[in-house]
Design a protein around this motif. Structure first.
Motif, mmCIF file in Angstrom:
data_model
loop_
_atom_site.group_PDB
_atom_site.id
_atom_site.type_symbol
_atom_site.label_atom_id
_atom_site.label_comp_id
_atom_site.label_asym_id
_atom_site.label_seq_id
_atom_site.Cartn_x
_atom_site.Cartn_y
_atom_site.Cartn_z
ATOM 1 N N GLY A 211 0.821 -1.202 0.000
ATOM 2 C CA GLY A 211 0.000 0.000 0.000
ATOM 3 C C GLY A 211 0.853 1.250 0.000
ATOM 4 O O GLY A 211 2.080 1.197 -0.004
ATOM 5 N N ALA B 46 -2.183 3.235 -6.320
ATOM 6 C CA ALA B 46 -2.289 2.234 -5.260
ATOM 7 C C ALA B 46 -3.080 2.822 -4.098
ATOM 8 O O ALA B 46 -2.988 4.009 -3.805
ATOM 9 C CB ALA B 46 -0.901 1.810 -4.790
ATOM 10 N N SER B 47 -3.856 1.984 -3.434
ATOM 11 C CA SER B 47 -4.611 2.413 -2.257
ATOM 12 C C SER B 47 -3.695 2.410 -1.042
ATOM 13 O O SER B 47 -2.615 1.835 -1.068
ATOM 14 C CB SER B 47 -5.801 1.476 -2.024
ATOM 15 O OG SER B 47 -6.716 1.575 -3.091
ATOM 16 N N ARG B 48 -4.161 3.052 0.037
ATOM 17 C CA ARG B 48 -3.348 3.097 1.267
ATOM 18 C C ARG B 48 -2.992 1.698 1.740
ATOM 19 O O ARG B 48 -1.865 1.423 2.095
ATOM 20 C CB ARG B 48 -4.099 3.846 2.367
ATOM 21 C CG ARG B 48 -4.120 5.319 2.138
ATOM 22 C CD ARG B 48 -4.725 6.034 3.335
ATOM 23 N NE ARG B 48 -4.879 7.424 2.990
ATOM 24 C CZ ARG B 48 -6.030 8.050 2.941
ATOM 25 N NH1 ARG B 48 -7.133 7.426 3.276
ATOM 26 N NH2 ARG B 48 -6.088 9.312 2.592
ATOM 27 N N GLN B 49 -3.980 0.841 1.802
ATOM 28 C CA GLN B 49 -3.756 -0.574 2.096
ATOM 29 C C GLN B 49 -4.397 -1.336 0.947
ATOM 30 O O GLN B 49 -5.598 -1.554 0.930
ATOM 31 C CB GLN B 49 -4.350 -0.949 3.446
ATOM 32 C CG GLN B 49 -3.622 -0.283 4.583
ATOM 33 C CD GLN B 49 -4.044 -0.812 5.925
ATOM 34 O OE1 GLN B 49 -5.148 -1.308 6.102
ATOM 35 N NE2 GLN B 49 -3.159 -0.701 6.893
ATOM 36 N N HIS B 50 -3.586 -1.710 -0.017
ATOM 37 C CA HIS B 50 -4.078 -2.202 -1.300
ATOM 38 C C HIS B 50 -4.375 -3.709 -1.289
ATOM 39 O O HIS B 50 -5.477 -4.117 -1.624
ATOM 40 C CB HIS B 50 -3.053 -1.878 -2.384
ATOM 41 C CG HIS B 50 -3.602 -1.948 -3.759
ATOM 42 N ND1 HIS B 50 -4.029 -0.832 -4.440
ATOM 43 C CD2 HIS B 50 -3.819 -2.990 -4.586
ATOM 44 C CE1 HIS B 50 -4.479 -1.189 -5.622
ATOM 45 N NE2 HIS B 50 -4.355 -2.503 -5.737
ATOM 46 N N CYS B 51 -3.374 -4.519 -0.926
ATOM 47 C CA CYS B 51 -3.559 -5.965 -0.937
ATOM 48 C C CYS B 51 -2.557 -6.637 -0.006
ATOM 49 O O CYS B 51 -1.602 -6.006 0.441
ATOM 50 C CB CYS B 51 -3.430 -6.535 -2.350
ATOM 51 S SG CYS B 51 -1.787 -6.385 -3.072
ATOM 52 N N ASP C 129 -6.982 -8.837 -2.516
ATOM 53 C CA ASP C 129 -7.266 -7.415 -2.630
ATOM 54 C C ASP C 129 -8.015 -6.976 -1.379
ATOM 55 O O ASP C 129 -8.888 -7.681 -0.885
ATOM 56 C CB ASP C 129 -8.105 -7.147 -3.887
ATOM 57 C CG ASP C 129 -8.290 -5.674 -4.136
ATOM 58 O OD1 ASP C 129 -7.414 -5.082 -4.779
ATOM 59 O OD2 ASP C 129 -9.300 -5.118 -3.669
ATOM 60 N N SER D 56 -9.361 -2.320 -2.703
ATOM 61 C CA SER D 56 -8.657 -1.188 -3.309
ATOM 62 C C SER D 56 -9.523 -0.498 -4.361
ATOM 63 O O SER D 56 -10.434 -1.104 -4.926
ATOM 64 C CB SER D 56 -7.359 -1.666 -3.953
ATOM 65 O OG SER D 56 -7.645 -2.529 -5.031
ATOM 66 N N ASN E 105 -8.516 0.694 -7.335
ATOM 67 C CA ASN E 105 -8.168 0.361 -8.719
ATOM 68 C C ASN E 105 -7.932 -1.118 -8.966
ATOM 69 O O ASN E 105 -7.571 -1.510 -10.061
ATOM 70 C CB ASN E 105 -6.935 1.166 -9.148
ATOM 71 C CG ASN E 105 -7.247 2.637 -9.208
ATOM 72 O OD1 ASN E 105 -8.285 3.031 -9.719
ATOM 73 N ND2 ASN E 105 -6.370 3.451 -8.651
ATOM 74 N N THR F 254 -6.487 -5.202 -8.039
ATOM 75 C CA THR F 254 -5.216 -5.922 -8.036
ATOM 76 C C THR F 254 -5.256 -6.907 -9.185
ATOM 77 O O THR F 254 -6.272 -7.566 -9.391
ATOM 78 C CB THR F 254 -5.043 -6.676 -6.694
ATOM 79 O OG1 THR F 254 -5.114 -5.731 -5.620
ATOM 80 C CG2 THR F 254 -3.733 -7.415 -6.636
ATOM 81 N N ILE G 105 -0.131 -3.727 -9.007
ATOM 82 C CA ILE G 105 -0.783 -2.879 -8.016
ATOM 83 C C ILE G 105 -0.659 -1.455 -8.545
ATOM 84 O O ILE G 105 0.445 -0.913 -8.597
ATOM 85 C CB ILE G 105 -0.114 -3.020 -6.637
ATOM 86 C CG1 ILE G 105 -0.166 -4.475 -6.177
ATOM 87 C CG2 ILE G 105 -0.754 -2.089 -5.638
ATOM 88 C CD1 ILE G 105 0.725 -4.785 -5.012
#
Length: 194
Positions: free
Chosen positions: A112, A125-130, A143, A146, A148, A150, A170
């Protein structure tokens, strides 16, 4: 008359002498006048008449269910953990740090932009993506909702299996997952005291 641009959705004033055709003052998209819709439309058919398995949504839901089933089958009876005889790593193929090798030393890795084991400076990427969970000779990516998505091997997944050589995307960052035999480091010739 106020017009909403079809392209950038900006609302602007349309002079009456332009008869509905004028480029947007912001994006310059030429907005054409809409066709008049008939006042009366036919009622929608009863939803029980549709075969929902043949809709795009049904197909997508089916693919996600299939992915999760495949993941569940693969991890059934296996314990999460790093392989004792293999080195696990990710190599950055595209994005920030291209060519960089990231050794995976934990069995659970969070990706993330913030507060993650692998921090990405990727705006997609999200803050906590995967998360990546290692199960010996393969890994499972999950995932975490997120924005967008994974991707595993260019396919968006909620949960997916990663084998050595597979790609993980990601945002705009693409990694290659690899498992290789551990290199045995020799301590030099052994000495015997006589």
């Amino acid at each position: 008359m106020n017009v909403s641009c079809e392209d950038c959705h900006t609302i602007y004033e349309l002079p009456e002498d332009k008869e509905g055709v004028l480029g947007c003052p912001f994006c310059e998209h030429v907005n054409r006048p809409k066709q008049e819709r008939p006042a009366k439309t036919a009622p929608l058919p009863d939803s029980s008449m549709f075969d929902h398995s043949k809709t795009m949504l049904g197909s997508l839901e089916g693919e996600i269910a299939d992915e999760r089933t495949a993941v569940r089958r693969a991890i059934a009876g296996k314990r999460i953990g790093l392989p004792s005889n293999l080195d696990a790593a990710l190599v950055v193929l595209e994005g920030d740090g291209k060519g960089k090798r990231i050794a995976l030393t934990k069995h659970r890795i969070l990706f993330g932009r913030k507060q993650a084991d692998v921090v990405l400076s990727d705006p997609e990427a999200s803050r906590q993506h995967c998360t990546l969970l290692i199960y010996g000779d393969f890994a499972v990516v999950k995932d975490m909702g997120s924005a967008n998505g994974t991707k595993v091997n260019n396919r968006i997944v909620k949960e997916g299996l990663l084998k050595s050589g597979d790609t993980l995307q990601i945002g705009n960052t693409v990694f290659q997952f690899s498992l290789s035999s551990k290199t045995v480091q020799s301590g030099g010739p052994s000495r015997r005291n006589a």
